[in-house]
Design a protein around this motif. Structure first.
Motif, PDB file in Angstrom:
ATOM      1  N   GLY A  73       0.793  -1.218   0.000  1.00  0.00           N
ATOM      2  CA  GLY A  73       0.000   0.000   0.000  1.00  0.00           C
ATOM      3  C   GLY A  73       0.826   1.268   0.000  1.00  0.00           C
ATOM      4  N   ALA A  74       2.043   1.219   0.559  1.00  0.00           N
ATOM      5  CA  ALA A  74       2.895   2.406   0.632  1.00  0.00           C
ATOM      6  C   ALA A  74       4.117   2.279  -0.270  1.00  0.00           C
ATOM      7  CB  ALA A  74       3.328   2.648   2.076  1.00  0.00           C
ATOM      8  N   ALA A  75       4.022   1.425  -1.285  1.00  0.00           N
ATOM      9  CA  ALA A  75       5.184   1.141  -2.132  1.00  0.00           C
ATOM     10  C   ALA A  75       5.658   2.342  -2.932  1.00  0.00           C
ATOM     11  CB  ALA A  75       4.856  -0.019  -3.083  1.00  0.00           C
ATOM     12  N   ASP A  76       4.773   3.313  -3.172  1.00  0.00           N
ATOM     13  CA  ASP A  76       5.130   4.443  -4.022  1.00  0.00           C
ATOM     14  C   ASP A  76       5.619   5.657  -3.244  1.00  0.00           C
ATOM     15  OD1 ASP A  76       4.511   3.074  -6.381  1.00  0.00           O
ATOM     16  OD2 ASP A  76       2.390   3.593  -6.210  1.00  0.00           O
ATOM     17  N   LEU A  77       5.786   5.536  -1.929  1.00  0.00           N
ATOM     18  CA  LEU A  77       6.312   6.662  -1.163  1.00  0.00           C
ATOM     19  C   LEU A  77       7.739   6.977  -1.612  1.00  0.00           C
ATOM     20  CD1 LEU A  77       5.280   6.296   2.590  1.00  0.00           C
ATOM     21  CD2 LEU A  77       4.613   8.081   0.987  1.00  0.00           C
ATOM     22  N   PRO A  78       8.063   8.232  -1.891  1.00  0.00           N
ATOM     23  CA  PRO A  78       9.435   8.559  -2.288  1.00  0.00           C
ATOM     24  C   PRO A  78      10.405   8.430  -1.123  1.00  0.00           C
ATOM     25  CG  PRO A  78       8.106  10.549  -2.090  1.00  0.00           C
ATOM     26  CD  PRO A  78       7.157   9.395  -1.950  1.00  0.00           C
ATOM     27  N   ASP A  79      11.652   8.129  -1.432  1.00  0.00           N
ATOM     28  CA  ASP A  79      12.681   7.990  -0.399  1.00  0.00           C
ATOM     29  C   ASP A  79      12.837   9.264   0.416  1.00  0.00           C
ATOM     30  OD1 ASP A  79      13.119   5.434  -1.288  1.00  0.00           O
ATOM     31  OD2 ASP A  79      14.863   5.947  -2.508  1.00  0.00           O
ATOM     32  N   THR A  80      12.658  10.410  -0.222  1.00  0.00           N
ATOM     33  CA  THR A  80      12.818  11.675   0.498  1.00  0.00           C
ATOM     34  C   THR A  80      11.770  11.847   1.590  1.00  0.00           C
ATOM     35  OG1 THR A  80      11.511  12.736  -1.251  1.00  0.00           O
ATOM     36  CG2 THR A  80      13.918  12.861  -1.429  1.00  0.00           C
ATOM     37  N   TYR A  81      10.559  11.338   1.341  1.00  0.00           N
ATOM     38  CA  TYR A  81       9.486  11.409   2.335  1.00  0.00           C
ATOM     39  C   TYR A  81       9.867  10.597   3.572  1.00  0.00           C
ATOM     40  CZ  TYR A  81       4.761  10.941   4.327  1.00  0.00           C
ATOM     41  OH  TYR A  81       3.660  10.959   5.169  1.00  0.00           O
ATOM     42  N   ILE A  82      10.332   9.369   3.345  1.00  0.00           N
ATOM     43  CA  ILE A  82      10.709   8.492   4.459  1.00  0.00           C
ATOM     44  C   ILE A  82      11.942   9.026   5.170  1.00  0.00           C
ATOM     45  CG2 ILE A  82      11.447   6.150   5.056  1.00  0.00           C
ATOM     46  CD1 ILE A  82       9.810   5.194   2.605  1.00  0.00           C
ATOM     47  N   ALA A  83      12.924   9.516   4.409  1.00  0.00           N
ATOM     48  CA  ALA A  83      14.162  10.004   5.011  1.00  0.00           C
ATOM     49  C   ALA A  83      13.909  11.184   5.946  1.00  0.00           C
ATOM     50  CB  ALA A  83      15.155  10.402   3.920  1.00  0.00           C
ATOM     51  N   ALA A  84      13.000  12.088   5.557  1.00  0.00           N
ATOM     52  CA  ALA A  84      12.698  13.234   6.423  1.00  0.00           C
ATOM     53  C   ALA A  84      12.160  12.779   7.773  1.00  0.00           C
ATOM     54  CB  ALA A  84      11.682  14.148   5.727  1.00  0.00           C
ATOM     55  N   MET A  85      11.429  11.665   7.780  1.00  0.00           N
ATOM     56  CA  MET A  85      10.857  11.153   9.023  1.00  0.00           C
ATOM     57  C   MET A  85      11.915  10.423   9.858  1.00  0.00           C
ATOM     58  SD  MET A  85       7.188   9.870   7.489  1.00  0.00           S
ATOM     59  CE  MET A  85       6.248   9.829   9.000  1.00  0.00           C
ATOM     60  N   THR A  86      12.660   9.554   9.214  1.00  0.00           N
ATOM     61  CA  THR A  86      13.633   8.776   9.979  1.00  0.00           C
ATOM     62  C   THR A  86      14.753   9.659  10.527  1.00  0.00           C
ATOM     63  OG1 THR A  86      14.831   8.217   7.945  1.00  0.00           O
ATOM     64  CG2 THR A  86      13.151   6.672   8.687  1.00  0.00           C
ATOM     65  N   GLU A  87      15.127  10.704   9.783  1.00  0.00           N
ATOM     66  CA  GLU A  87      16.166  11.605  10.264  1.00  0.00           C
ATOM     67  C   GLU A  87      15.707  12.411  11.468  1.00  0.00           C
ATOM     68  OE1 GLU A  87      17.175  13.809   6.794  1.00  0.00           O
ATOM     69  OE2 GLU A  87      18.160  12.086   5.817  1.00  0.00           O
ATOM     70  N   ALA A  88      14.402  12.563  11.634  1.00  0.00           N
ATOM     71  CA  ALA A  88      13.856  13.266  12.801  1.00  0.00           C
ATOM     72  C   ALA A  88      13.693  12.341  14.004  1.00  0.00           C
ATOM     73  CB  ALA A  88      12.510  13.892  12.443  1.00  0.00           C
ATOM     74  N   GLY A  89      13.967  11.039  13.809  1.00  0.00           N
ATOM     75  CA  GLY A  89      13.865  10.091  14.912  1.00  0.00           C
ATOM     76  C   GLY A  89      12.677   9.163  14.858  1.00  0.00           C
ATOM     77  N   ILE A  90      11.850   9.291  13.819  1.00  0.00           N
ATOM     78  CA  ILE A  90      10.714   8.371  13.652  1.00  0.00           C
ATOM     79  C   ILE A  90      11.238   7.027  13.176  1.00  0.00           C
ATOM     80  CG2 ILE A  90       8.619   7.932  12.301  1.00  0.00           C
ATOM     81  CD1 ILE A  90       8.366  11.046  12.128  1.00  0.00           C
ATOM     82  N   ARG A  91      10.730   5.955  13.745  1.00  0.00           N
ATOM     83  CA  ARG A  91      11.092   4.600  13.305  1.00  0.00           C
ATOM     84  C   ARG A  91      10.018   4.129  12.328  1.00  0.00           C
ATOM     85  NH1 ARG A  91      14.615   1.491  15.879  1.00  0.00           N
ATOM     86  NH2 ARG A  91      13.207  -0.296  16.010  1.00  0.00           N
ATOM     87  N   PHE A  92      10.398   4.082  11.057  1.00  0.00           N
ATOM     88  CA  PHE A  92       9.484   3.782   9.964  1.00  0.00           C
ATOM     89  C   PHE A  92       9.736   2.342   9.522  1.00  0.00           C
ATOM     90  CE2 PHE A  92       6.910   5.998   6.606  1.00  0.00           C
ATOM     91  CZ  PHE A  92       6.651   4.880   5.828  1.00  0.00           C
ATOM     92  N   HIS A  93       8.697   1.498   9.597  1.00  0.00           N
ATOM     93  CA  HIS A  93       8.824   0.078   9.277  1.00  0.00           C
ATOM     94  C   HIS A  93       7.888  -0.273   8.117  1.00  0.00           C
ATOM     95  CE1 HIS A  93      10.653   0.122  13.252  1.00  0.00           C
ATOM     96  NE2 HIS A  93       9.497   0.521  13.759  1.00  0.00           N
ATOM     97  N   ALA A  94       8.402  -1.018   7.155  1.00  0.00           N
ATOM     98  CA  ALA A  94       7.587  -1.511   6.042  1.00  0.00           C
ATOM     99  C   ALA A  94       7.181  -2.944   6.331  1.00  0.00           C
ATOM    100  CB  ALA A  94       8.369  -1.436   4.738  1.00  0.00           C
ATOM    101  N   PHE A  95       5.882  -3.229   6.164  1.00  0.00           N
ATOM    102  CA  PHE A  95       5.373  -4.580   6.369  1.00  0.00           C
ATOM    103  C   PHE A  95       5.531  -5.377   5.082  1.00  0.00           C
ATOM    104  CE2 PHE A  95       2.093  -7.811   6.129  1.00  0.00           C
ATOM    105  CZ  PHE A  95       2.155  -8.419   7.375  1.00  0.00           C
TER     106      PHE A  95
END
Length: 400
Positions: A73-95
């Motif tokens: 469902g989230a396969a089309d998220l751009p890397d920049t979107y995820i990187a902005a979150m993980t760099e802020a300390g969010i733990r982003f996990h793909a199922f």
């Protein structure tokens, strides 16, 4: 073993993104310790960007943010979107992310389809609404009609435990939040899930129990309606014994083949007095139902083979007369003002050529759960998308 019903809960119905997003984003903005979030879809649109901003703000003020999005469902998220979150300390996990084949997503079955948010162990949101602008009116004629609930009280401990169990392989350190158990309202509630382990048929069983016990009315509004034979039989039996059975199904579908399959079942139900209404204002994405004047459910589970036999789903069951009446009034208004009634006379036109298909479909859905059990189950896993990407972790590694 079924989870117990627990008393003392406040449950609020949230209709469409206009009601859902302001409440869930406000709750995230007020979080102090922890946000656990599971969803099927996130898009990099105005809703996804608002989600990103509120979660980044929470992480920066020291809130632990654990986000699981489905790898399909989230396969089309751009890397920049995820990187902005993980760099802020969010733990982003793909199922269960899977590679594409000729540009196509291949991981079709056994998806993480449930939508859950737990805030500080004291407030939870459960429903069918993803993080995408197509749940808002201004998206246009293809905006989805959908539902969620906000819940506070002892049942939140069940929701917290379910999310924590899913995330256990990647929760390091484990969650230290203790769910609040003080009463917050008059409703009894229980979280029911469908997984690919010990709770494979729990949602279907709870529906069957409710339909069998019905004495006055059953109203089901469900986006993708192609249930197993047992559920169809209980709806028909309820109508035969005088229960007013109303189905609200897709009339303007986002997937046309879904309506085509559902319509193959109409004759079987209409003959015994089940009322069927097709919602034609926009695509129906809801997964809600009520029985008599007390029992209701809101969640992520469709009544189709994917939800009932493959996907990870979660529904909240509610016993509360005020909530039931509110949902009943809304669905009754939907059926009378924004739907087209389906008649038996209309459906028997051309029955001669559809009869073989109906016969085959009946036998397919009657035996589908057993057929589904023959299909190979892939290993469900979470992959943490940190700046330094970690190796995938099996969902059943280190816990049961």
């Amino acid at each position: 073993m079924n989870r117990p019903w627990v008393d003392g809960n406040r449950v609020a119905l949230l209709i469409n993104g206009e009601q859902y997003y302001p409440r869930v984003f406000e709750a995230m903005a007020q979080a102090r310790e922890e946000i656990l979030l599971e969803t099927f879809i996130i898009y990099d649109d105005k809703v996804g960007q608002q989600l990103q901003q509120v979660l980044i703000a929470a992480a920066r003020r020291g809130v632990r943010v654990e986000l699981v999005a489905d790898g399909y469902g989230a396969a089309d998220l751009p890397d920049t979107y995820i990187a902005a979150m993980t760099e802020a300390g969010i733990r982003f996990h793909a199922f269960d992310p899977q590679p594409r084949l000729a540009g196509m997503r291949t991981n079709l079955f056994r998806r993480l389809h449930r939508k859950i948010v737990v805030i500080d162990g004291k407030l939870a949101f459960i429903g069918g609404i993803n993080y995408s602008a197509d749940h808002l009116d201004d998206y246009g004629p293809m905006a989805k009609q959908d539902y969620a609930v906000e819940v506070e009280g002892p049942v939140v401990a069940q929701v917290h435990a379910v999310s924590r169990r899913l995330m256990a392989p990647v929760l390091d350190p484990p969650s230290q939040v203790r769910p609040v158990t003080e009463p917050a309202g008059p409703a009894s509630a229980v979280l029911v899930e469908r997984d690919n382990g010990r709770r494979r048929i729990d949602i279907e069983v709870r529906y069957l129990e409710a339909f069998r016990a019905a004495r006055q009315r059953i109203v089901v509004a469900n986006a993708y309606f192609f249930p197993g034979y047992r559920l169809l039989r209980e709806l028909r039996n309820a109508a035969r014994r005088g229960v007013e059975v109303t189905l609200i199904l897709q009339g303007q579908p986002d997937l046309r083949w879904v309506r085509a399959l559902s319509r193959l079942l109409y004759n079987y139900l209409l003959r015994d007095g089940v009322r069927i209404h097709e919602y034609c204002q926009r695509p129906l994405h809801g997964k809600v139902a009520l029985v008599d004047d007390e029992w209701s459910t809101v969640g992520s589970s469709n009544l189709d083979p994917l939800s009932l036999s493959f996907n990870l789903e979660a529904n909240l069951l509610i016993r509360d007369r005020a909530f039931n009446q509110l949902l009943y009034e809304h669905l009754t208004s939907l059926a009378s003002e924004q739907c087209k009634a389906v008649t038996l006379e209309r459906m028997i036109r051309g029955y001669w050529w559809r009869a073989p298909l109906i016969f085959l479909c009946f036998h397919l859905i009657r035996h589908f759960p057993r057929i589904a059990g023959w299909l190979p189950a892939h290993r469900q896993r979470l992959q943490s998308l940190q700046p330094d990407v970690e190796a995938p972790r099996d969902l059943h590694e280190g816990h049961t």
